[in-house]
Design an enzyme around this catalytic site. Structure first.
Site, PDB file in Angstrom:
ATOM      1  N   THR A 195       0.795  -1.220   0.000  1.00  0.00           N
ATOM      2  CA  THR A 195       0.000   0.000   0.000  1.00  0.00           C
ATOM      3  C   THR A 195       0.833   1.277   0.000  1.00  0.00           C
ATOM      4  OG1 THR A 195      -1.390  -1.259   1.480  1.00  0.00           O
ATOM      5  CG2 THR A 195      -1.802   1.113   1.364  1.00  0.00           C
ATOM      6  N   VAL A 224     -11.322  -7.659   1.137  1.00  0.00           N
ATOM      7  CA  VAL A 224     -10.995  -6.247   1.334  1.00  0.00           C
ATOM      8  C   VAL A 224     -10.021  -6.160   2.503  1.00  0.00           C
ATOM      9  CG1 VAL A 224     -11.921  -4.013   2.066  1.00  0.00           C
ATOM     10  CG2 VAL A 224     -13.171  -5.388   0.395  1.00  0.00           C
ATOM     11  N   GLY A 225      -8.970  -5.393   2.329  1.00  0.00           N
ATOM     12  CA  GLY A 225      -7.980  -5.246   3.391  1.00  0.00           C
ATOM     13  C   GLY A 225      -8.255  -4.020   4.246  1.00  0.00           C
ATOM     14  N   ASP A 226      -7.200  -3.539   4.874  1.00  0.00           N
ATOM     15  CA  ASP A 226      -7.325  -2.390   5.779  1.00  0.00           C
ATOM     16  C   ASP A 226      -7.379  -1.049   5.061  1.00  0.00           C
ATOM     17  OD1 ASP A 226      -4.649  -2.955   4.951  1.00  0.00           O
ATOM     18  OD2 ASP A 226      -3.903  -1.566   6.479  1.00  0.00           O
ATOM     19  N   THR A 246       0.528  -0.223   6.302  1.00  0.00           N
ATOM     20  CA  THR A 246       0.861  -1.053   5.149  1.00  0.00           C
ATOM     21  C   THR A 246       1.117  -2.467   5.648  1.00  0.00           C
ATOM     22  OG1 THR A 246       2.428  -1.283   3.305  1.00  0.00           O
ATOM     23  CG2 THR A 246       3.310  -0.395   5.350  1.00  0.00           C
ATOM     24  N   GLY A 247       0.952  -3.425   4.768  1.00  0.00           N
ATOM     25  CA  GLY A 247       1.186  -4.804   5.185  1.00  0.00           C
ATOM     26  C   GLY A 247      -0.095  -5.606   5.211  1.00  0.00           C
ATOM     27  N   GLY A 249      -3.395  -6.544   5.863  1.00  0.00           N
ATOM     28  CA  GLY A 249      -4.499  -5.713   6.337  1.00  0.00           C
ATOM     29  C   GLY A 249      -5.364  -6.360   7.393  1.00  0.00           C
TER      30      GLY A 249
HETATM   31  N1  GLY Z   1      -2.516  -3.313   3.390  1.00  0.00           N
HETATM   32  C1  GLY Z   1      -3.117  -3.693   2.202  1.00  0.00           C
HETATM   33  C2  GLY Z   1      -3.984  -4.853   2.291  1.00  0.00           C
HETATM   34  O1  GLY Z   1      -3.866  -5.662   3.195  1.00  0.00           O
HETATM   35  O2  GLY Z   1      -4.822  -5.001   1.426  1.00  0.00           O
END
Ligand code: GLY
Length: 335
Positions: A195, A224-226, A246-247, A249
């Site tokens: 991200t 869907v992530g964070d 980032t990382g 999510g």
């Molecule tokens: N941080 C991005 C995701 O996990 O989608």
């Protein structure tokens, strides 16, 4: 690339000497770089180019919100970036689905999740914020809204991304094994810089943030992530500061990570210590999982002091202000 950049390791001078009190109001002595305003910071090395675009807005006295939108559109448009925007890797079914959110100094926010066929989700998220009574649009509804707003509908799966996906399919067995994504294409590892989260403070001292990603490579369709979740991938409180992540999510969502970082700063922690505490929460809850995943937080407070912390080493963030437009800083980490 790194050789040509000013790449510094912020020294651990004055490493945290005071543990968090139960009330989380401990003072911290961790070194926090002072900064001039305006300023923009963002995740990873691709944040350098993004910051420079944001800086064009900030140096003219423009609004932080305009700066962060303009900034993150750079990696969204970058055909060599397979973790953000139009050249992002697809999900298991070959769909490129994008997530993004944006938040301004008034606490307004907008978000899109699992949007397809639209190259700049951050700009759609901004219009969700400005033109609808809602915060978040997902999937087909988000695409429909974007098209109604004049965005071009286009195929986002590039030949390179399609090739990588087909390679992945050969060995993936298409099985929803937990953390199967966390092998070669783990968010935050050397292949997958994940991200872009960006935070800016403009000349008036107002803070905004933006966050955009194509998410975990080869994720389950609909995952869907964070990044589009306000409070998880991004949070801004104009009285206190902003944070982004980032990382992986899922772990950020479980801990409402960016909101947590901002709240810790509200109670007196430096940006770096707040990020460190949020990382440690993730590790404490799932120590075995955390050994094999990356999560990084990046934060800035109202004074323009910034800091970051990650689970694994390898995280970096870019800083841009009047003194230096292409600073890349190695993030500290637990492992
Ligand atoms: N941080 C991005 C995701 O996990 O989608």
């Amino acid at each position: 690339m790194y050789n040509r950049r000013k790449f510094i390791q912020v020294s651990a001078a004055g490493a945290s000497l005071v543990a968090l009190s139960k009330s989380a109001v401990a003072k911290t002595l961790t070194f926090t770089p002072a900064s001039t305003l305006p300023i923009v910071i963002s995740t990873w090395d691709f944040g350098i180019a993004a910051n420079k675009e944001a800086w064009k807005v900030l140096e003219k006295g423009g609004r932080a919100l305009d700066a962060v939108e303009a900034g993150v559109r750079v990696p969204e448009a970058d055909m060599n970036n397979h973790t953000v925007g139009r050249a992002g890797y697809p999900d298991r079914d070959g769909h490129v689905t994008l997530d993004a959110c944006i938040m301004d100094e008034f606490g307004n926010c907008g978000s899109v999740a699992a949007i397809e066929d639209i190259a700049h989700p951050i700009s759609v998220a901004r219009l969700v914020m400005e033109k609808t009574p809602h915060v978040m649009l997902v999937g087909d509804g988000a695409t429909q809204f974007a098209v109604e707003q004049g965005f071009k509908r286009e195929k986002l799966l590039t030949p390179e991304s399609e090739k990588a996906w087909k390679e992945w399919l050969k060995t993936a067995k298409y099985s929803p094994v937990i953390n199967i994504e966390n092998k070669q294409h783990a968010p935050g590892n050397q292949y997958n810089h994940d991200t872009i989260g960006m935070l800016a403070i403009d000349a008036k001292g107002n803070i905004s943030g933006a966050c955009t990603t194509s998410g975990m490579a080869f994720k389950l369709h609909g995952r869907v992530g964070d990044s589009p979740i306000i409070g998880a991938g991004l949070y801004v409180d104009n009285e206190v500061g902003g944070a982004t992540s980032t990382g992986v999510g899922e772990e950020v969502i479980r801990n409402v990570g960016s909101f947590l970082v901002v709240e810790l700063m509200r109670h007196g922690l430096s940006p770096e210590d707040a990020c460190k505490e949020a990382v440690n929460r993730i590790i404490k809850k799932k120590p075995e999982t955390a050994k094999n995943i990356q999560v990084g937080f990046l934060a800035i407070n109202k004074k323009g002091e910034y800091g970051a912390y990650a689970i694994q080493e390898g995280f970096s963030f870019a800083v841009c202000n009047a003194d230096n437009q292409d600073l890349l800083i190695k993030g500290k980490s637990v492992y």
